[in-house]
Design a protein around this motif. Structure first.
Motif, PDB file in Angstrom:
ATOM      1  N   LYS A   1       1.379   7.546  -4.396  1.00  0.00           N
ATOM      2  CA  LYS A   1       0.295   8.457  -4.774  1.00  0.00           C
ATOM      3  C   LYS A   1      -0.672   7.789  -5.742  1.00  0.00           C
ATOM      4  CE  LYS A   1       2.871  12.794  -4.192  1.00  0.00           C
ATOM      5  NZ  LYS A   1       3.431  13.977  -4.908  1.00  0.00           N
ATOM      6  N   LYS A   2      -0.136   7.023  -6.666  1.00  0.00           N
ATOM      7  CA  LYS A   2      -0.981   6.407  -7.687  1.00  0.00           C
ATOM      8  C   LYS A   2      -1.951   5.399  -7.085  1.00  0.00           C
ATOM      9  CE  LYS A   2      -0.893   3.831 -12.045  1.00  0.00           C
ATOM     10  NZ  LYS A   2      -0.060   3.224 -13.117  1.00  0.00           N
ATOM     11  N   VAL A   3      -1.514   4.650  -6.086  1.00  0.00           N
ATOM     12  CA  VAL A   3      -2.401   3.641  -5.483  1.00  0.00           C
ATOM     13  C   VAL A   3      -3.226   4.227  -4.342  1.00  0.00           C
ATOM     14  CG1 VAL A   3      -0.786   1.805  -6.117  1.00  0.00           C
ATOM     15  CG2 VAL A   3      -0.668   2.795  -3.820  1.00  0.00           C
ATOM     16  N   ASN A   4      -3.138   5.550  -4.140  1.00  0.00           N
ATOM     17  CA  ASN A   4      -3.932   6.250  -3.115  1.00  0.00           C
ATOM     18  C   ASN A   4      -3.513   5.866  -1.702  1.00  0.00           C
ATOM     19  OD1 ASN A   4      -5.870   8.092  -2.270  1.00  0.00           O
ATOM     20  ND2 ASN A   4      -7.537   6.603  -2.306  1.00  0.00           N
ATOM     21  N   GLY A   5      -2.238   5.509  -1.530  1.00  0.00           N
ATOM     22  CA  GLY A   5      -1.723   5.189  -0.206  1.00  0.00           C
ATOM     23  C   GLY A   5      -2.337   3.944   0.391  1.00  0.00           C
ATOM     24  N   PHE A   6      -2.315   3.883   1.710  1.00  0.00           N
ATOM     25  CA  PHE A   6      -2.906   2.762   2.443  1.00  0.00           C
ATOM     26  C   PHE A   6      -4.388   3.029   2.715  1.00  0.00           C
ATOM     27  CE2 PHE A   6       1.472   1.719   3.337  1.00  0.00           C
ATOM     28  CZ  PHE A   6       1.483   0.363   3.635  1.00  0.00           C
ATOM     29  N   THR A   7      -5.091   2.008   3.116  1.00  0.00           N
ATOM     30  CA  THR A   7      -6.459   2.155   3.601  1.00  0.00           C
ATOM     31  C   THR A   7      -6.450   2.862   4.957  1.00  0.00           C
ATOM     32  OG1 THR A   7      -8.419   0.954   4.350  1.00  0.00           O
ATOM     33  CG2 THR A   7      -6.311  -0.153   4.624  1.00  0.00           C
ATOM     34  N   ASN A   8      -7.565   3.483   5.309  1.00  0.00           N
ATOM     35  CA  ASN A   8      -7.712   4.100   6.632  1.00  0.00           C
ATOM     36  C   ASN A   8      -8.688   3.341   7.518  1.00  0.00           C
ATOM     37  OD1 ASN A   8      -6.052   6.473   6.051  1.00  0.00           O
ATOM     38  ND2 ASN A   8      -7.738   7.144   4.741  1.00  0.00           N
TER      39      ASN A   8
ATOM     40  N   GLU B   1       1.988 -16.213  -0.476  1.00  0.00           N
ATOM     41  CA  GLU B   1       2.493 -15.582  -1.695  1.00  0.00           C
ATOM     42  C   GLU B   1       2.219 -14.086  -1.740  1.00  0.00           C
ATOM     43  OE1 GLU B   1       4.513 -14.996  -5.046  1.00  0.00           O
ATOM     44  OE2 GLU B   1       4.468 -16.856  -3.880  1.00  0.00           O
ATOM     45  N   LYS B   2       1.073 -13.660  -1.229  1.00  0.00           N
ATOM     46  CA  LYS B   2       0.697 -12.244  -1.284  1.00  0.00           C
ATOM     47  C   LYS B   2       1.086 -11.489  -0.023  1.00  0.00           C
ATOM     48  CE  LYS B   2      -3.201 -13.088  -4.404  1.00  0.00           C
ATOM     49  NZ  LYS B   2      -4.670 -12.918  -4.621  1.00  0.00           N
ATOM     50  N   PHE B   3       1.882 -12.099   0.816  1.00  0.00           N
ATOM     51  CA  PHE B   3       2.289 -11.452   2.068  1.00  0.00           C
ATOM     52  C   PHE B   3       3.134 -10.218   1.774  1.00  0.00           C
ATOM     53  CE2 PHE B   3       5.209 -11.327   5.851  1.00  0.00           C
ATOM     54  CZ  PHE B   3       4.246 -10.851   6.727  1.00  0.00           C
ATOM     55  N   PHE B   4       2.768  -9.081   2.386  1.00  0.00           N
ATOM     56  CA  PHE B   4       3.440  -7.816   2.115  1.00  0.00           C
ATOM     57  C   PHE B   4       3.656  -7.025   3.405  1.00  0.00           C
ATOM     58  CE2 PHE B   4       3.713  -3.658  -0.272  1.00  0.00           C
ATOM     59  CZ  PHE B   4       4.752  -4.037  -1.100  1.00  0.00           C
TER      60      PHE B   4
ATOM     61  N   ASP C   1      -1.866  -4.747   5.328  1.00  0.00           N
ATOM     62  CA  ASP C   1      -0.814  -5.023   4.354  1.00  0.00           C
ATOM     63  C   ASP C   1      -1.357  -5.834   3.176  1.00  0.00           C
ATOM     64  OD1 ASP C   1      -1.279  -7.175   5.954  1.00  0.00           O
ATOM     65  OD2 ASP C   1       0.789  -7.486   6.572  1.00  0.00           O
ATOM     66  N   ASP C   2      -2.324  -6.732   3.435  1.00  0.00           N
ATOM     67  CA  ASP C   2      -2.966  -7.456   2.335  1.00  0.00           C
ATOM     68  C   ASP C   2      -3.755  -6.500   1.441  1.00  0.00           C
ATOM     69  OD1 ASP C   2      -2.060 -10.025   3.168  1.00  0.00           O
ATOM     70  OD2 ASP C   2      -3.612 -10.059   4.684  1.00  0.00           O
TER      71      ASP C   2
ATOM     72  N   LEU D   1     -11.489  -6.856   3.224  1.00  0.00           N
ATOM     73  CA  LEU D   1     -10.573  -7.353   2.200  1.00  0.00           C
ATOM     74  C   LEU D   1     -11.307  -7.868   0.969  1.00  0.00           C
ATOM     75  CD1 LEU D   1      -7.873  -9.194   4.363  1.00  0.00           C
ATOM     76  CD2 LEU D   1      -7.552  -7.137   2.983  1.00  0.00           C
ATOM     77  N   LYS D   2     -12.546  -8.319   1.156  1.00  0.00           N
ATOM     78  CA  LYS D   2     -13.321  -8.801   0.011  1.00  0.00           C
ATOM     79  C   LYS D   2     -13.615  -7.679  -0.976  1.00  0.00           C
ATOM     80  CE  LYS D   2     -15.665 -12.561   2.492  1.00  0.00           C
ATOM     81  NZ  LYS D   2     -16.986 -13.078   2.947  1.00  0.00           N
TER      82      LYS D   2
END
Length: 390
Positions: free
Chosen positions: A282-289, A267-270, A298-299, A342-343
Motif C-alpha cells: 500500500k505504501k509504494v502504491n502497488g505496481f504500475t499500470n 543487481e536490481k533484478f526483482f 518488475d524494475d 522507466l526513466k
C-alpha cells in the motif's frame, strides 16, 4: 587476331552494384528478422542469449583449467629434478562443518506459533517438468486443500496469512506443474495460504503488473492477508527451505534461475518471484499500470520499493534456485516503451498504481486448488483519478 572483350571495365561495374545491393538487402533482412524474433518471443531470445553465455563461460573455464594443468605439470617435473626432499606437512586436513537446519531441542505444539523451520523441509528436491492434467493432483491434495486454494495448519498456530498472486493467460499446461511442486512446499512450511490465479481476458497485451494490483484489491476483499507473494506460473522452486512467510520482506525469491545460469541477472533484478507485506504494498502504491507486454514492470516496482525506504532481501543462494518451464512457453511481445517509462518511474509512483486502478468487475470462480479472478484490462488514461470499479 585478338578477340574483343565481351565485358570491359565499365560494363563490369553494374555487376558490382548488384552484388553490393544483394549484400545490403541480406544484412537488412537478417537484422529485421532478428529484431522481429527478439520482439515477438523475448523469452526464447533470452534463453538463446544465456546459452551463448554458458558456452562462452564453459570455453573460458576449459582454457583456464588447461593452462593451470600445464603449469602444474611443469612445476611437478621441475620438482622431480630437485636434489632435495620436500618436507611433509603435518597439518591435518581442514574439515568442512555443516550447520543443521533445525535448532537443538526442536518442538512445537498446537497452541504455539508455527516456527519457520520444520524437519520436513529437507532442502533441494527433484523438479519434474512433465506435463500432467490438473486431475492428477486430486489424488494427493483434494482432501487437504479447501475449495478456493485455501489451507491452514492444525498442529500449530500459523505465523502468517499469505496470499499468492499468479498472473495468468494461456498457460494451462504450466499451472499443474507449478502446483505439483508448490503445494507440498507450503504444507511443509505450515503457512495459512490462499492461491489466487489472476487471469487476463480481452485483446490487450498482457499486463502482469496490473494483474497484481487487481489481485491485491480482490484478495483483500476476501481476507486480511499479512503479505503477498507475486509468483510467475513458469518459475518452479528447487528447494523447500525457500520460506514463503512474511519475514524479511520485501523479498526477491528467484535470485538464481536456470536460464540465467543460476546467477542474479543484475543487481536490481526483482522479477519472477517476489513478495512484500500488505502495508509495504500500500505504501509504494502497488505496481504500475502502464506496462503492456513483456518486461520492465518488475524494475519499476524495485524503484518503488527503494523510494519507499525499503531494502530488498534475498534468500541464501541455494534457497533462491528456480527452474523455468521452457516447453509450450509462448510469451508476450516486448513492451518497447518500457525504457522511456522507466526513466520516470520515481516521478510516476504516486499517481500510477493502486490509486489509479480502473477495471471492470471481474469474474471470480473457485476451484479446488485456487481462486480464479478473470478480468478484462484496459489502459488507464487519467493517472490522477481515484480507483473506480465500474
Amino acid at each position: 587476331m585478338r578477340l574483343p572483350r565481351i565485358f570491359n571495365k565499365h560494363q563490369r561495374a553494374p555487376f558490382k552494384s548488384i552484388w553490393l545491393f544483394i549484400l545490403i538487402a541480406l544484412v537488412g533482412w537478417i537484422s529485421c528478422s532478428l529484431t522481429y524474433f527478439i520482439y515477438t518471443v523475448p523469452g526464447t531470445a533470452n534463453t538463446y542469449l544465456y546459452r551463448f553465455h554458458l558456452m562462452r563461460h564453459s570455453l573460458y573455464n576449459s582454457m583456464k583449467h588447461a593452462s593451470v594443468d600445464a603449469y602444474q605439470r611443469i612445476v611437478r617435473n621441475s620438482a622431480m629434478n630437485d636434489n632435495y626432499e620436500r618436507p611433509v606437512s603435518t597439518k591435518p586436513p581442514s574439515i568442512t562443518t555443516t550447520t543443521t537446519f533445525l535448532p537443538p531441542g526442536f518442538t512445537f505444539l498446537p497452541n504455539q506459533t508455527c516456527p519457520e523451520k520444520f524437519p520436513e523441509m529437507t532442502g533441494p528436491f527433484y523438479v519434474n517438468m512433465t506435463e500432467i492434467p490438473m486431475s492428477d493432483l486430486y489424488a494427493n491434495y483434494s482432501d487437504i486443500i479447501k475449495v478456493g486454494g485455501k489451507w491452514r495448519p492444525k498442529d500449530c498456530v500459523p505465523k502468517y496469512k499469505v496470499a499468492f498472486l499468479i498472473p495468468f493467460r494461456n498457460r494451462h499446461q504450466h499451472l499443474p506443474i507449478l502446483l505439483r511442486h508448490l503445494l507440498p512446499m507450503l504444507l511443509k512450511q505450515r503457512l495459512d495460504f490462499t492461491l489466487f490465479l489472476v487471469e487476463q481476458s480481452g485483446a490487450y497485451p498482457f499486463n502482469r503488473a496490473m494483474l497484481f494490483n487487481v489481485g491485491f484489491q480482490e484478495a483483500m476483499k476476501r481476507d486480511n492477508f499479512d503479505c503477498f507473494v507475486f509468483h510467475d506460473v513458469d518459475h518452479i522452486p528447487e528447494n523447500d527451505r525457500t520460506y514463503y512467510g512474511c519475514s524479511g520482506m520485501p523479498k526477491h525469491y528467484a535470485t538464481q534461475l536456470d536460464i540465467h545460469l543460476y546467477h542474479l541477472e543484475y543487481e536490481k533484478f526483482f522479477g519472477g518471484v517476489s513478495g512484500c507485506t500488505t502495508e509495504q504494498f500500500k505504501k509504494v502504491n502497488g505496481f504500475t499500470n502502464q506496462f503492456w507486454g513483456w518486461g520492465g514492470e518488475d524494475d519499476d516496482f524495485y524503484t518503488r520499493i527503494k523510494q519507499g525506504g525499503y531494502n530488498v532481501s534475498r534468500p541464501p543462494d541455494e534457497y533462491g534456485r528456480y527452474q523455468s518451464i521452457k516447453k509450450n512457453h509462448g510469451q508476450e511481445a516486448q513492451f518497447l516503451g518500457r525504457f522511456s517509462l522507466l526513466k520516470h518511474s520515481a516521478d510516476r509512483n504516486f499517481v500510477d498504481g493502486l490509486n489509479s486502478l480502473h477495471y471492470k468487475t471481474p469474474i471470480i470462480t473457485q476451484t479446488r486448488f485456487y481462486t480464479n479472478i478473470t478480468v478484462d484490462l484496459r489502459p488507464v488514461k487519467d493517472l490522477a483519478s481515484p480507483t473506480d470499479h465500474s
